[in-house]
Design a protein around this motif. Structure first.
Motif, PDB file in Angstrom:
ATOM      1  N   THR A  37       0.830  -1.208   0.000  1.00  0.00           N
ATOM      2  CA  THR A  37       0.000   0.000   0.000  1.00  0.00           C
ATOM      3  C   THR A  37       0.864   1.258   0.000  1.00  0.00           C
ATOM      4  OG1 THR A  37      -0.155  -0.207   2.415  1.00  0.00           O
ATOM      5  CG2 THR A  37      -1.957  -1.113   1.116  1.00  0.00           C
ATOM      6  N   GLU A  38       1.976   1.232   0.778  1.00  0.00           N
ATOM      7  CA  GLU A  38       2.871   2.384   0.791  1.00  0.00           C
ATOM      8  C   GLU A  38       3.527   2.598  -0.575  1.00  0.00           C
ATOM      9  OE1 GLU A  38       5.675   1.920   3.919  1.00  0.00           O
ATOM     10  OE2 GLU A  38       4.202   2.177   5.522  1.00  0.00           O
ATOM     11  N   ILE A  39       3.925   1.500  -1.233  1.00  0.00           N
ATOM     12  CA  ILE A  39       4.519   1.616  -2.566  1.00  0.00           C
ATOM     13  C   ILE A  39       3.516   2.183  -3.554  1.00  0.00           C
ATOM     14  CG2 ILE A  39       5.375   0.232  -4.506  1.00  0.00           C
ATOM     15  CD1 ILE A  39       6.649  -1.619  -2.341  1.00  0.00           C
ATOM     16  N   LEU A  40       2.255   1.728  -3.458  1.00  0.00           N
ATOM     17  CA  LEU A  40       1.210   2.244  -4.340  1.00  0.00           C
ATOM     18  C   LEU A  40       0.987   3.731  -4.110  1.00  0.00           C
ATOM     19  CD1 LEU A  40      -0.890   1.388  -6.465  1.00  0.00           C
ATOM     20  CD2 LEU A  40      -2.486   0.962  -4.601  1.00  0.00           C
ATOM     21  N   ASN A  41       0.963   4.144  -2.820  1.00  0.00           N
ATOM     22  CA  ASN A  41       0.799   5.570  -2.511  1.00  0.00           C
ATOM     23  C   ASN A  41       1.967   6.391  -3.047  1.00  0.00           C
ATOM     24  OD1 ASN A  41      -1.624   5.150  -1.140  1.00  0.00           O
ATOM     25  ND2 ASN A  41      -0.585   4.706   0.789  1.00  0.00           N
ATOM     26  N   LEU A  42       3.192   5.833  -2.903  1.00  0.00           N
ATOM     27  CA  LEU A  42       4.368   6.543  -3.430  1.00  0.00           C
ATOM     28  C   LEU A  42       4.310   6.662  -4.945  1.00  0.00           C
ATOM     29  CD1 LEU A  42       7.183   4.990  -1.201  1.00  0.00           C
ATOM     30  CD2 LEU A  42       6.390   7.353  -1.156  1.00  0.00           C
ATOM     31  N   ASN A  83       1.593   6.821  -6.736  1.00  0.00           N
ATOM     32  CA  ASN A  83       0.601   7.854  -7.037  1.00  0.00           C
ATOM     33  C   ASN A  83       1.178   9.250  -6.815  1.00  0.00           C
ATOM     34  OD1 ASN A  83      -1.376   5.959  -7.655  1.00  0.00           O
ATOM     35  ND2 ASN A  83      -2.028   5.764  -5.524  1.00  0.00           N
ATOM     36  N   GLU A  84       1.963   9.396  -5.723  1.00  0.00           N
ATOM     37  CA  GLU A  84       2.588  10.689  -5.473  1.00  0.00           C
ATOM     38  C   GLU A  84       3.586  11.052  -6.567  1.00  0.00           C
ATOM     39  OE1 GLU A  84       4.297  10.659  -1.609  1.00  0.00           O
ATOM     40  OE2 GLU A  84       2.364  10.559  -0.553  1.00  0.00           O
ATOM     41  N   VAL A  85       4.359  10.048  -7.022  1.00  0.00           N
ATOM     42  CA  VAL A  85       5.344  10.301  -8.087  1.00  0.00           C
ATOM     43  C   VAL A  85       4.653  10.723  -9.375  1.00  0.00           C
ATOM     44  CG1 VAL A  85       7.032   9.146  -9.566  1.00  0.00           C
ATOM     45  CG2 VAL A  85       7.135   8.819  -7.109  1.00  0.00           C
ATOM     46  N   THR A  86       3.551  10.027  -9.719  1.00  0.00           N
ATOM     47  CA  THR A  86       2.822  10.395 -10.943  1.00  0.00           C
ATOM     48  C   THR A  86       2.234  11.796 -10.837  1.00  0.00           C
ATOM     49  OG1 THR A  86       0.899   9.220 -10.008  1.00  0.00           O
ATOM     50  CG2 THR A  86       2.249   8.035 -11.590  1.00  0.00           C
ATOM     51  N   GLU A 120       3.164  14.930 -13.182  1.00  0.00           N
ATOM     52  CA  GLU A 120       2.164  15.749 -13.868  1.00  0.00           C
ATOM     53  C   GLU A 120       2.329  17.228 -13.519  1.00  0.00           C
ATOM     54  OE1 GLU A 120      -1.547  14.125 -12.741  1.00  0.00           O
ATOM     55  OE2 GLU A 120      -1.380  12.339 -14.034  1.00  0.00           O
ATOM     56  N   GLU A 121       2.626  17.491 -12.247  1.00  0.00           N
ATOM     57  CA  GLU A 121       2.823  18.880 -11.829  1.00  0.00           C
ATOM     58  C   GLU A 121       4.062  19.485 -12.500  1.00  0.00           C
ATOM     59  OE1 GLU A 121       3.149  21.398  -7.632  1.00  0.00           O
ATOM     60  OE2 GLU A 121       2.859  19.217  -7.621  1.00  0.00           O
TER      61      GLU A 121
END
Length: 327
Positions: free
Chosen positions: A174-179, A181-184, A188-189
């Motif tokens: 779950t932490e890897i998935l959250n990371l 998502n944050e990286v993507t 995008e930003e």
């Protein structure tokens, strides 16, 4: 030693837990009027008789009684038949048994303290041997029990470790998935910032000039939400047009910007704004002094533009010149 043996045999006799050989010897010792503390024996018997009064009576369950009663009623005929069979067997054996005339029943021998002590020690030796054999068996049982307990503990430990690793791996996923998502989102930003910089690089460069004049553009219609601004740098002869809430035109029309000086209109350029575009760079402005600039107009013209303003005025801005003091 003799007194101790007598006391132990008295206790066993009073409690009713004496074996057969010791019981016969002890009874013969009493019958032969051996030395015995009868008062102490009576107290022990009274104390043993009081034990049932101290214990609580445990009554079996009524259902259990009913089951046993039903079972006994069902086995009643079988029990009667077995009793009759035993009676007939005992009768037949008594009739067959014949005592030879030569044999005589032995008389009771007089039991002394030495004989009593010897028999008691012999029986105690037998009991100790049996206890030692049982004790030898107990370590084996105990070792087997310890082995099973060890297996159970290992199984519980492995189960706990597997559960812990499962939960930890799940939380890590779950932490890897959250990371991710944050990286993507950061990517995008960064892309949006790059687009902003690429789109507004000219805007940033324009505002780095020092002599910038600002002309506010207001709508020709009262209720229109549109507005705009014209930024002019006279030293560089460049301009920047900002348009807000400008409606899109049909393909055959465009917006054309004019500046008016001394009653003459000069075309600055044609523009087709969209929702995402707000700023339009003007690379070449006509040479006009600040004092001569009177009016700025944004009109709606044909697609190819017009040499003179002919269409409807959409935005305009009046240039107010600063007053000079008279001496």
């Amino acid at each position: 030693m003799d007194e101790k043996v007598i006391h132990e045999m008295m206790s066993a006799f009073a409690a009713g837990c004496m074996d057969k050989e010791n019981y016969i010897n002890f009874k013969n010792y009493i019958d032969s009027q051996g030395e015995l503390p009868y008062r102490e024996l009576g107290e022990l018997q009274n104390l043993t008789a009081m034990v049932p009064l101290i214990l609580e009576l445990e009554l079996p369950d009524i259902k259990l009684k009913d089951r046993i009663a039903k079972k006994l009623i069902g086995m009643q005929d079988e029990i009667k038949a077995k009793i009759k069979e035993r009676k007939t067997k005992t009768r037949s054996t008594k009739e067959k048994a014949v005592i030879p005339p030569e044999t005589e029943l032995p008389h009771k021998a007089k039991i002394t303290k030495d004989i009593l002590t010897e028999t008691f020690e012999r029986t105690t030796d037998k009991k100790q041997k049996t206890l030692s054999k049982e004790k030898k068996k107990e370590p084996k049982r105990f070792s087997h029990l310890l082995l099973w307990i060890g297996f159970i503990l290992i199984a519980v430990l492995l189960g706990g470790l597997s559960y812990y690793f499962y939960n930890s791996s799940k939380s890590l996923n779950t932490e890897i998935l959250n990371l991710k998502n944050e990286v993507t989102s950061l990517q995008e930003e960064i892309l949006s910032n790059k687009d902003f910089l690429s789109n507004y690089n000219s805007l940033i460069e324009f505002f780095s000039y020092k002599d910038i004049a600002v002309i506010d553009l207001i709508p020709a219609e009262e209720n229109s939400p549109s507005s705009g601004k014209l930024f002019i740098t006279y030293a560089q002869l460049k301009g920047l047009l900002e348009m807000n809430n400008i409606p899109a035109l049909p393909t055959e029309q465009v917006y054309q910007l004019w500046i008016v000086t001394n009653g003459v209109s000069y075309s600055i350029g044609t523009f087709s704004p969209s929702v995402k575009e707000r700023y339009f760079e003007i690379q070449q402005m006509p040479y006009i002094s600040k004092e001569d600039l009177e009016l700025v107009r944004l009109t709606i013209e044909p697609r190819d533009g017009s040499p003179t303003p002919q269409g409807q005025t959409f935005l305009y801005g009046v240039v107010v010149q600063p007053r000079t003091r008279r001496r």
